[in-house]
Design an enzyme around this catalytic site. Structure first.
Site, PDB file in Angstrom:
ATOM      1  CG  HIS A 149      10.577 -19.808  10.549  1.00 18.23           C
ATOM      2  ND1 HIS A 149      10.693 -18.277  10.492  1.00 18.23           N
ATOM      3  CD2 HIS A 149      10.706 -20.201   9.358  1.00 18.23           C
ATOM      4  CE1 HIS A 149      10.678 -17.940   9.288  1.00 18.23           C
ATOM      5  NE2 HIS A 149      10.551 -19.141   8.520  1.00 18.23           N
ATOM      6  CB  CYS A 165       9.573 -21.197   6.227  1.00 13.97           C
ATOM      7  SG  CYS A 165      11.249 -21.852   5.839  1.00 13.97           S
TER       8      CYS A 165
END
Length: 195
Positions: A149, A165
């Site tokens: 992301h 992440c």
């Protein structure tokens, strides 16, 4: 899928290694991305499956295979400590300006920071997932809660600071998002070095 551990090394990689970003108090609008963190074309030493995404956490690098021999390298931030999770995944969903909800583990680790968002945070420029997100699914088709992301904190690129992440600067995740198809294979290589 053609994934191998370090045989995947890029020709000329030594000159493309990102430097660790320095922490500071700038806003994303003020931040000027250092040249060594900008996307760049690369050649693979062994063929890769076109469309595949490979993350090497030791080099804070994400590679998108465009052809079996050529691709693009993006600089990334990865999970800190033991929060980084390696494995083979696929892109199960893609979202623009995604909403975000911290996991129960995140709230337990840092309730002061995350508990207020237990019911979710709408997408937008301050959202931790940034401008775009690729949702990683396992081979059974389940959401792993791992994401590739964007980030409103581009100065964290080139460091291990996330909750697991892989993060890119917003302008880079927008470029990657447009190039990656649903179902694309994703390899998160294991960490070899301590970072």
């Amino acid at each position: 899928m053609i994934f191998t551990r370090r045989t995947f090394i890029i020709s000329g990689m030594a000159t493309a290694l990102p430097l660790r970003a320095l922490a500071h108090e700038q806003s994303a609008e003020d931040w000027i991305m250092p040249e060594e963190f900008l996307p760049r074309p690369v050649r693979f030493s062994e063929p890769q499956a076109p469309g595949a995404v490979i993350v090497d956490p030791d080099y804070f690098a994400l590679y998108l295979a465009i052809t079996p021999d050529e691709g693009m390298q993006y600089s990334v931030g990865v999970g800190r400590g033991n929060l980084y999770e390696s494995g083979v995944f696929s892109v199960g969903a893609k979202k623009e300006w995604p909403s975000w909800t911290p996991t129960d583990d995140m709230i337990e680790r840092d309730p002061d920071q995350y508990a207020k968002w237990a019911d979710g945070m709408p997408g937008g420029p301050d959202n931790p997932l940034g401008a775009r997100a690729l949702y990683l699914f396992d081979d059974a088709g389940n959401d792993t809660f791992l994401r590739i992301h964007g980030t409103p904190e581009p100065w964290t690129i080139g460091s291990a600071v996330s909750n697991g992440c892989v993060r890119l600067a917003n302008e880079h995740i927008i470029e990657l998002y447009d190039a990656v198809e649903l179902g694309a294979p994703v390899l998160l290589l294991p960490k070899v070095e301590s970072v």
